[in-house]
Scaffold this active site. Structure first.
Site, PDB file in Angstrom:
ATOM      1  N   ASP A 123      11.210  41.622  43.231  1.00  0.00           N
ATOM      2  CA  ASP A 123      10.372  42.446  42.353  1.00  0.00           C
ATOM      3  C   ASP A 123       8.920  42.553  42.808  1.00  0.00           C
ATOM      4  OD1 ASP A 123      12.254  43.341  40.422  1.00  0.00           O
ATOM      5  OD2 ASP A 123      12.316  41.321  39.588  1.00  0.00           O
ATOM      6  N   ASP A 181      17.541  48.845  40.505  1.00  0.00           N
ATOM      7  CA  ASP A 181      16.109  48.672  40.252  1.00  0.00           C
ATOM      8  C   ASP A 181      15.317  48.429  41.543  1.00  0.00           C
ATOM      9  OD1 ASP A 181      18.043  47.678  38.422  1.00  0.00           O
ATOM     10  OD2 ASP A 181      16.538  46.695  37.193  1.00  0.00           O
TER      11      ASP A 181
HETATM   12  N1  GLY Z   1      15.702  44.561  35.774  1.00  0.00           N
HETATM   13  C1  GLY Z   1      14.552  45.302  35.436  1.00  0.00           C
HETATM   14  C2  GLY Z   1      14.766  46.107  34.233  1.00  0.00           C
HETATM   15  O1  GLY Z   1      15.028  45.542  33.183  1.00  0.00           O
HETATM   16  O2  GLY Z   1      14.663  47.305  34.293  1.00  0.00           O
END
Ligand code: GLY
Length: 400
Positions: A123, A181
């Site tokens: 992330d 994501d």
């Molecule tokens: N995993 C990141 C989100 O909740 O979008």
């Protein structure tokens, strides 16, 4: 592996030429009423974030606030959302010129900085580019550049050439989990190649995106949430969900991440394959019979209980921002459609059903996000990423 300066210069000129011509194609008359609403939104949002700042423990980041208990949930800098609070402060500073927003952003960036060395998460794009990326865009500093490049290197440690992807979540040996994501973390890598001249960042981003196109999408252009690859062979072992309603369902925020991610891929490479992918994802979203008339999606396009299922304001914010950028690349008829839908999303989000009244909602801007339904966490609450992409989308509309 350093790309030669000459090739870089040619490709930059070529990209700019295509980008300028793509941007010129559409002449769209903006909605004056919405433009006025947007200016009010910026002022209201700045007021809300000042309230949020006052309630924030010194070394923590806002995560959410629960309307039922009127209690906050904060996180440390390691949480995937830590970049959105500084990012939103910086966007709002640019729109309001309120120096206290900038001062608060600089303060929290110092708390966040250590994450540049974090190699345990995919992330880092969210965390470091939404924060330091915006800070560096507003006022470039050598230390910001250094932090961003270090973050990009940390992110690349998670790339597995056999799989052709950056690992999203750590898991048991042999498994290699990649979530849709992760497309959002690639923008940091394009930035890193531009400033360093080292094309290895660029190549990793392109390889990850190509593997994702190959494996993550269904024939209707919706995407799975989680793919489990064999870490040794790169073979796909499982296609499933973590945050969606079912393995075969279309989790709304996942579709939004894909739309945004492939739009960025086209911006950065000008490869028409990515434009086609982004347009196809947009078609899945916009033509879906379960997309409500106000254009705020249910938390999953296949959520049980539709039409009484919860909506996810964060997915709408991300989609609106992505559609506005994509409108600059798509052909004129489709482009207009994207803008009209984004306008609808922004009007709905700016209305009292979603935008919090001043002094409420713990200082967050939007209500009614859904974080993780299967986990029963962060349900029907404000979310920092909902706020961030909402403000970004408003800015994009204003600057169309
Ligand atoms: N995993 C990141 C989100 O909740 O979008």
């Amino acid at each position: 592996m350093t790309m030669r300066p000459f090739i870089w210069a040619i490709s930059l000129i070529f990209s700019l030429a295509i980008s300028c011509s793509a941007q010129k194609k559409v002449i769209y008359k903006k909605d004056k009423g919405l433009l006025r609403v947007i200016e009010t939104d910026f002022k209201d949002a700045a007021g809300q974030y000042k309230m949020l700042a006052k309630n924030l423990p010194v070394d923590k980041f806002p995560k959410t606030w629960f309307p039922s208990t009127e209690k906050y949930e904060f996180s440390s800098s390691e949480w995937w959302c830590s970049g959105f609070y500084p990012g939103t402060l910086l966007y709002l500073y640019e729109q309001t010129k309120d120096p206290s927003l900038y001062t608060e952003a600089e303060r929290i960036l110092k708390v966040l900085e250590k994450e540049k060395n974090n190699t345990s998460t995919h992330d880092l794009g969210f965390m470091m580019f939404c924060s330091f990326g915006n800070a560096n865009r507003i006022a470039a500093k050598p230390e910001y550049k250094d932090i961003l490049l270090t973050s990009a290197k940390s992110l690349c440690t998670r790339f597995n050439p056999k799989v052709g992807c950056i690992r999203s979540w750590d898991s048991k040996a042999g498994d290699f989990l990649v979530i849709i994501d992760n497309m959002m973390n690639l923008e940091l890598l394009f930035w890193a190649t531009k400033v360093s001249g080292d094309s290895s960042f660029y190549k990793i981003a392109v390889t990850h995106a190509n593997t994702t196109i190959k494996n993550h999408f269904r024939p209707d252009h919706s995407s799975y949430h989680v793919l489990n690859y064999d870490a040794e062979t790169g073979v796909v072992k499982q296609k499933r969900t973590a945050q969606g309603a079912a393995d075969g369902s279309a989790w709304a925020r996942g579709q939004a991440w894909g739309l945004y991610g492939f739009t960025v891929m086209y911006r950065e490479t000008k490869d028409p394959v990515y434009l086609e992918q982004a347009n196809q994802i947009a078609r899945f979203i916009l033509d879906h019979p379960n997309l409500p008339a106000d254009k705020i999606p249910y938390w999953d396009f296949n959520a049980p209980g539709i039409p009484d299922a919860l909506r996810d304001a964060s997915a709408a914010s991300i989609m609106a921002s992505a559609l506005l950028e994509l409108s600059g690349y798509a052909d004129s008829k489709v482009s207009k459609e994207y803008i009209v839908i984004a306008e609808k999303m922004l009007k709905t989000l700016s209305g009292t059903a979603y935008k919090a009244a001043a002094g409420t909602n713990g200082g967050f801007i939007l209500q009614h996000g859904v974080g993780h339904m299967p986990n029963k966490t962060e349900i029907d609450v404000p979310l920092t990423y909902g706020d961030y992409y909402f403000i970004e989308a408003l800015i994009r509309y204003k600057n169309l």
